[in-house]
Write an enzyme that holds these catalytic residues in place. Structure first.
Site, PDB file in Angstrom:
ATOM      1  N   LEU A  44       0.994  -1.101   0.104  1.00  0.00           N
ATOM      2  CA  LEU A  44       0.173  -0.141  -0.016  1.00  0.00           C
ATOM      3  C   LEU A  44       1.018   1.172  -0.107  1.00  0.00           C
ATOM      4  O   LEU A  44       1.742   1.432   0.912  1.00  0.00           O
ATOM      5  CB  LEU A  44      -0.960  -0.152   1.219  1.00  0.00           C
ATOM      6  CG  LEU A  44      -2.028   0.988   1.349  1.00  0.00           C
ATOM      7  CD1 LEU A  44      -3.047   0.779   0.148  1.00  0.00           C
ATOM      8  CD2 LEU A  44      -2.958   0.741   2.437  1.00  0.00           C
ATOM      9  N   ASP A  45       0.643   2.281  -1.023  1.00  0.00           N
ATOM     10  CA  ASP A  45       1.605   3.243  -1.129  1.00  0.00           C
ATOM     11  C   ASP A  45       1.868   3.957   0.199  1.00  0.00           C
ATOM     12  O   ASP A  45       1.088   4.017   1.019  1.00  0.00           O
ATOM     13  CB  ASP A  45       1.271   4.162  -2.100  1.00  0.00           C
ATOM     14  CG  ASP A  45       1.220   3.667  -3.556  1.00  0.00           C
ATOM     15  OD1 ASP A  45       1.993   2.647  -3.754  1.00  0.00           O
ATOM     16  OD2 ASP A  45       0.339   3.840  -4.542  1.00  0.00           O
ATOM     17  N   ARG A  46       3.029   4.716   0.392  1.00  0.00           N
ATOM     18  CA  ARG A  46       3.121   5.465   1.479  1.00  0.00           C
ATOM     19  C   ARG A  46       2.070   6.517   1.654  1.00  0.00           C
ATOM     20  O   ARG A  46       1.828   6.966   2.819  1.00  0.00           O
ATOM     21  CB  ARG A  46       4.695   6.205   1.228  1.00  0.00           C
ATOM     22  CG  ARG A  46       4.846   6.914   2.395  1.00  0.00           C
ATOM     23  CD  ARG A  46       6.348   7.416   2.094  1.00  0.00           C
ATOM     24  NE  ARG A  46       6.784   8.292   3.409  1.00  0.00           N
ATOM     25  CZ  ARG A  46       7.601   9.424   3.274  1.00  0.00           C
ATOM     26  NH1 ARG A  46       7.819   9.741   1.846  1.00  0.00           N
ATOM     27  NH2 ARG A  46       7.819  10.258   4.034  1.00  0.00           N
TER      28      ARG A  46
END
Length: 186
Positions: A44-46
């Protein structure tokens, strides 16, 4: 039987346990999870929030993360603009991105959900409308939902992964997790 952690990943946290080699220290899973032997099932992207599954079983991890199994992932997405049926229809049919066509997505315009506050908050612009969508995809390309909404002229402002399959982040505070034991491949 596997052990599965349902983690509500806060904004700004990397989906990994270490951040070696970065010139500035960034927050990682190790700031929140002290459980040994579990690893993220997917990423899950930052700059995205919400459900991240971690488990101690490699087969289950692959089943969750591998696009071949087409496990549904549902996102609550705040977009800039006022989505109309033509944009929503394009998302439902699949969108051409630089790496090819996406699979059709389930799209619904929704009322603003009752979510935890984001830190930092989303900048509100009085002259630019925004709206919320529920988007369910069955693949997991890099930054896919953000690229899909941008491709139809609706840039993503906030992205919260709400569910993966039957697992949901409902009731889990940001930075917290729930443990499920005895999870099988079913």
């Amino acid at each position: 039987m596997a052990r599965l952690l349902l983690f509500n990943k806060p904004f700004g946290v990397l989906s990994q346990f270490t951040d070696r080699g970065s010139p500035t220290a960034r927050s990682t899973l190790s700031d929140f999870i002290a459980v040994k032997g579990v690893y993220p099932a997917g990423r899950l992207d930052r700059d995205s929030e919400g459900l991240l599954l971690l488990c101690d079983d490699g087969r289950l991890q692959a089943r969750i993360a591998d696009p071949r199994f087409k496990m549904p992932k549902t996102y609550l997405v705040q977009v800039e603009g006022d989505p109309q049926e033509p944009e929503l229809a394009r998302l439902r049919q699949g969108v051409r991105l630089k790496d090819g066509m996406t699979l059709p997505a389930e799209i619904a315009r929704i009322d603003a959900p009752e979510l935890w506050p984001r830190d930092p908050p989303i900048r509100e612009r009085k002259t630019v409308p925004d709206a919320w969508l529920s988007i369910t995809i069955r693949e997991g390309r890099n930054r896919q939902v953000r690229r899909m909404t941008a491709a139809v002229g609706l840039p993503t402002l906030r992205l919260v992964r709400w569910a993966i399959g039957d697992w949901s982040v409902a009731g889990i505070a940001p930075g917290r997790f729930e443990t499920m034991s005895g999870v099988g491949l079913g």
